[in-house]
Design a protein around this motif. Sequence first.
Motif, PDB file in Angstrom:
ATOM      1  N   GLY A 356       0.818  -1.216   0.000  1.00 18.94           N
ATOM      2  CA  GLY A 356       0.000   0.000   0.000  1.00 18.94           C
ATOM      3  C   GLY A 356       0.843   1.254   0.000  1.00 18.94           C
ATOM      4  N   TYR A 427      -3.258   4.674  -0.648  1.00 17.30           N
ATOM      5  CA  TYR A 427      -3.797   3.382  -1.076  1.00 17.30           C
ATOM      6  C   TYR A 427      -3.687   2.355   0.049  1.00 17.30           C
ATOM      7  N   GLU A 428      -4.709   1.529   0.148  1.00 19.15           N
ATOM      8  CA  GLU A 428      -4.718   0.449   1.123  1.00 19.15           C
ATOM      9  C   GLU A 428      -4.210  -0.828   0.473  1.00 19.15           C
ATOM     10  N   GLU A 429      -3.758  -1.742   1.297  1.00 23.15           N
ATOM     11  CA  GLU A 429      -3.362  -3.042   0.777  1.00 23.15           C
ATOM     12  C   GLU A 429      -4.361  -4.098   1.263  1.00 23.15           C
ATOM     13  N   TYR A 430      -4.539  -5.151   0.462  1.00 26.78           N
ATOM     14  CA  TYR A 430      -5.516  -6.207   0.733  1.00 26.78           C
ATOM     15  C   TYR A 430      -4.791  -7.550   0.680  1.00 26.78           C
TER      16      TYR A 430
END
Length: 507
Positions: A356, A427-430
């Motif tokens: 992210g 931004y996020e990480e998944y």
Amino acid sequence: MNDLSFPEDSGLSRQHLVFESVGKEWLVSDVGSKNGTVVNGRRIEGRIPLKPGDHIVAGHLTMVFDAPSQKFGRTVVVFEGREERTRSATYATDLTHAIGSEKSVGFNRIEALIRAGRELAGHLPLDQLFPLILDLTVDAVKAERGVLLTIEGDSLLPRAARGENFRISSGVRDRVINEKQSILENDVQSNEAFRAMHSLVQQQVRMMMAVPLQTKDKVIGLIYVDSPSLIKEFSAEDLNLLTVMANVAAVRIEHARLIEVEQAEKILAKDLEQAAIIQQALLPTTVPIVPGVQLAGHNAACRTVGGDYFDFIPYNDGRVAIALGDVSGKAMPAALLMTSLQARVRVLAEEPPQVGEMMTRLNRATAANCPPNRFITFFFSVLDPSTGELIYANAGHNPPMLARASGAVELLEGGGIPLGILRTFSYEEYRVKLELGDVLLVYSDGVTEAANPAFDEFGEDRLQQVLRSGRNSNPQDIVTSVVEAVEVFASGAPMADDLTLVAVKRG
């Protein structure tokens, strides 16, 4: 002191008037002439100062005092005056009419046409062709000065000149360009419309002709010639000859332009081929060997170069990064941005990154250098083959498909806006886990938006069907199956977008 003599003017006395420079002023005085000197409609007595724009009339001679504010280069052309009709002789530029009979053209004019045809038969570049055409036309009609202008966009630009400081009536220009007329004037000094043009009086222009450079119904410019002297008047036959030569020249100019365009296109095509070779070298030519995972990728640009990008980045700890991006637009601009993206990703992902955070930094760098009308959709992930954990971030890209060994197909949802739009976006990480036998498919919208001749799109459902039926195959066969399915569906319709996909299979 300079003496100017006009013996043909019976209205002038032997000693008529004097112009004198006193300090920064110019003065005019009548020296006892029989008919007197008139300034701005009033007969003068003694010396009077002159102002720019003053009209001085002596006998049949009209002069205009004008203090020039600037000097013009030899190819400068200024259009001036009102768009009013002159008393000029005007002839339509119909080629058959202009040629006339052989008797009316005369031997010398036929010789001029033969010379023009011979010298214009070569393949000269435009920068040599323009002055040649002007020399041929000026010599043919025995003019003293001339200029050739062509229409470039919304402007009429000088391309060759014999003489300097050309001032052309806007009315003459518009009649030649818009009405496709050839114009002859043998008495500029007595014509009220031209007499108002100070520069023509200063230059003592007495005769002028202007004709269109015309190919069929298209006017691409004009040729203007004039002469200060009265040694030889222009005739109707001269105007016809100039019109015919201008028609021949216009065809030759257009032909030369086509040749230059073809040459430029050949150079561009060669440059694009080299660019395509360089671009393909930036994409993986072979897939890395990563224990516990199989990889495959494919890229096909809809033009010589494209804006899609994919990459595999193996790490020393056994993990591997999978990336796929799609730059908005096509051809060279998109290819340049794709090259920039590839370089930044390689730098930011040199070591296993926090996904992210890496995407956020990549967006900041992209937004700082991306044109306002461009953006990039991008998917980046890091897979640990030993555990099957996939950590990913998505910047506005199509959700990748995850085909489970059981046959179920999932979409990897979650993500943010495309790169380059909002510099401050975070931004996020998944996370998702790939089990043994699971297949991840990452693709550009050139796959799902591929259209057939009826403009139906391939779509996600067809892609899922191909992925589901081929999930037990190796990634390269899966990629090949998708590409073949798209080609069959398109039924020969040209690709509208770049087509890129990556397949990853655990186990």
